[in-house]
Design an enzyme around this catalytic site. Structure first.
Site: not given
Ligand SMILES: Nc1ncnc2c1ncn2[C@@H]1O[C@H](COP(=O)(O)OP(=O)(O)OP(=O)(O)O)[C@@H](O)[C@H]1O
Length: 504
Positions: A196, A179-181, A292, A177, A173-175
């Site tokens: 995540k 990981g995948v969330v 960050d 840089s 449902v979301g990426h």
């Molecule tokens: N606990 C959470 N509940 C809901 N959404 C979340 C949660 N953790 C992360 N997300 C969503 O997923 C997206 C990516 O999470 P996160 O920032 O932890 O990943 P990342 O890979 O470290 O991202 P970045 O590109 O900022 O380094 C976030 O912008 C946020 O919108």
């Protein structure tokens, strides 16, 4: 992703140089087919049931604004449609043939594409998936996981037991840089969570996991469970199962920008308070610098105004005698000492980033929108003026290269004309070049700006009570306060500054 990125850059590059005249068509596909969230090419003749979103926009002064608007438009369409069972199949951009001379196009494409911020494009492609309810799924995934429980007793180890949990099969449902969330609901506890998933380097401990194990605060995302799994190629992935929050501050702000209105000032105040409260905890109790802080890493619930910081992937315990890389923190929010190449920076870099986030909520757009690392410093100088020799030495004593653009600063006061003067006071004390002059988080909480939420018998106060905003643990959150100041600070944290007995 690269292909989508390229096509986006090309489409955006059409139009004349000072305004982007584009039409894009976004298809939101109903979940009657099994397309999931992949951006797939459709087979001819297999036209799915879709909600088309046509959106014509013009007069955008830059591509970032344009992308933000598309993001927001898709979000509001999804929410307006109140569709619980739709997924985004793909985002399709259709250009209007450019009426301008074709020979200009190549030059323009290059100019415009260099302006695009990769992070924003990533967000644009991925941002909205969290909003979309996943398909009704019946298959349950069963996992053996480490259940993480924080031990409130200082000095005692957190407990970790292996338990079985299950949750409905989830799709990406979301990426980010790294990981995948995904979001899901744990079957056994009926608790909504975010999972995540990050690639685990077998040689090292995962720093994000180790950091999250230390955290136990209302305003930081907490770790519930974690587990490892292998893919077909024998790569190990770490899955962090976290508290779920409905929106990021970035998404919340875009909502208001799209409606051409401002985020309510009281809402901003609640977020600002909790942000500094979280930093006070991180810096003094867990001894961690987040590194960050940005609107995307601050999660909120707009119904209650509660706030939690997420993404501890860059966080680190900074030790005074150990150097740290200066290339951290997302550009717009990067403290100036990092731009000056400091490697001995302090937790105060988070205060700078947080002030940038608060200013962005007030302005509806980033305060310092640098287009490159060096341009970032120019953006800061344009508002804050050229740093003095002392300020440069406070940021990085080894920095010798003192050539700055000769610009007359706009000043924060002019930029925030019309805002509450107490908001300006907070920002000007948090946005100091010299990190030693920058107000630490706890002192930020004592500023007059926050008086409004401390006045008893008001709705704001009642809301603050619900959020347990004024609950501070004396042993931990106030553990670093000199004993002589403790009682004054305790009073001032709970009362308007004007009513607090002693001046601070
Ligand atoms: N606990 C959470 N509940 C809901 N959404 C979340 C949660 N953790 C992360 N997300 C969503 O997923 C997206 C990516 O999470 P996160 O920032 O932890 O990943 P990342 O890979 O470290 O991202 P970045 O590109 O900022 O380094 C976030 O912008 C946020 O919108």
């Amino acid at each position: 992703m690269a292909a989508v990125l390229k096509s986006l850059v090309q489409k955006i590059s059409f139009g004349n140089s000072d305004s982007l005249q584009l039409k894009h068509k976004t298809s939101i596909q109903s979940n009657t087919s099994n397309t999931g969230l992949e951006k797939k090419k459709r087979k001819p003749g297999k036209e799915p049931n879709k909600i088309p979103v046509h959106h014509r926009i013009s007069n955008y002064s830059n591509s970032a604004e344009y992308i933000s608007d598309i993001e927001n438009h898709i979000i509001s369409k999804l929410l307006d449609a109140d569709k619980k069972d739709i997924t985004v199949d793909h985002i399709e951009f259709v250009d209007i043939p450019d009426t301008k001379a074709n020979e200009e196009k190549d030059v323009k494409q290059e100019n415009t594409s260099t302006k695009l911020d990769k992070e924003r494009i990533d967000r644009m492609i991925n941002f909205d998936y969290r909003y979309v309810e996943s398909k009704q799924r019946t298959r349950l995934v069963h996992k053996k996981v480490y259940k993480h429980e924080h031990n409130a007793d200082a000095g005692k180890k957190n407990s970790e037991e292996i338990v079985n949990i299950s949750y409905p099969a989830v799709e990406v449902v979301g990426h980010g840089s790294f990981g995948v969330v995904v979001t899901t609901v744990i079957n056994e506890t009926n608790q909504k969570v975010a999972i995540k998933k990050v690639l685990q380097d077998r040689r090292y401990k995962n720093r994000e996991l180790e950091t999250m194990k230390l955290l136990n605060h209302l305003n930081t995302i907490s770790l519930k469970y974690y587990f490892y799994e292998k893919d077909g190629e024998d790569e190990v992935y770490l899955n962090l199962i976290l508290d779920y929050m409905p929106q990021s501050l970035y998404q919340r702000l875009r909502h208001f920008v799209h409606l051409k209105t401002q985020m309510p000032r009281l809402e901003i105040k609640f977020y600002a308070y909790q942000l500094f409260k979280a930093l006070n905890y991180l810096h003094n109790v867990s001894q961690i610098c987040h590194r960050d802080i940005k609107p995307q890493n601050v999660l909120v619930d707009p119904k209650t105004f509660s706030l939690k910081i997420c993404d501890f992937g860059s966080a680190k315990c900074l030790k005074p005698d150990q150097p740290n890389v200066s290339y951290i923190c997302s550009r717009y929010y990067r403290a100036p000492e990092l731009m000056f190449g400091a490697t001995n920076y302090s937790n105060q870099i988070d205060v700078w980033s947080s002030a940038c986030v608060i200013a962005e909520l007030l302005l509806g757009k980033p305060l310092f929108p640098g287009e490159s690392g060096i341009d970032q410093l120019v953006e800061v100088i344009k508002i804050m003026g050229i740093p003095t020799k002392d300020e440069i030495s406070g940021m990085n004593p080894n920095y010798k290269d003192h050539i700055f653009p000769n610009v007359k600063p706009v000043t924060l006061a002019r930029l925030l004309k019309g805002e509450d003067s107490d908001a300006l006071d907070l920002l000007s004390k948090a946005l100091r070049y010299d990190p030693r002059a920058r107000l630490p988080p706890l002192k930020c909480l004592l500023l007059k700006y926050f008086d409004e939420i401390k006045i008893r018998d008001t709705d704001a106060y009642a809301k603050a009570q619900c959020l347990r905003i004024f609950d501070f643990d004396v042993q931990t959150e106030l553990g670093h306060v000199p004993p002589a100041e403790l009682s004054t600070i305790e009073v001032a944290l709970k009362q308007p500054v004007s009513q607090a007995l002693t001046s601070l």
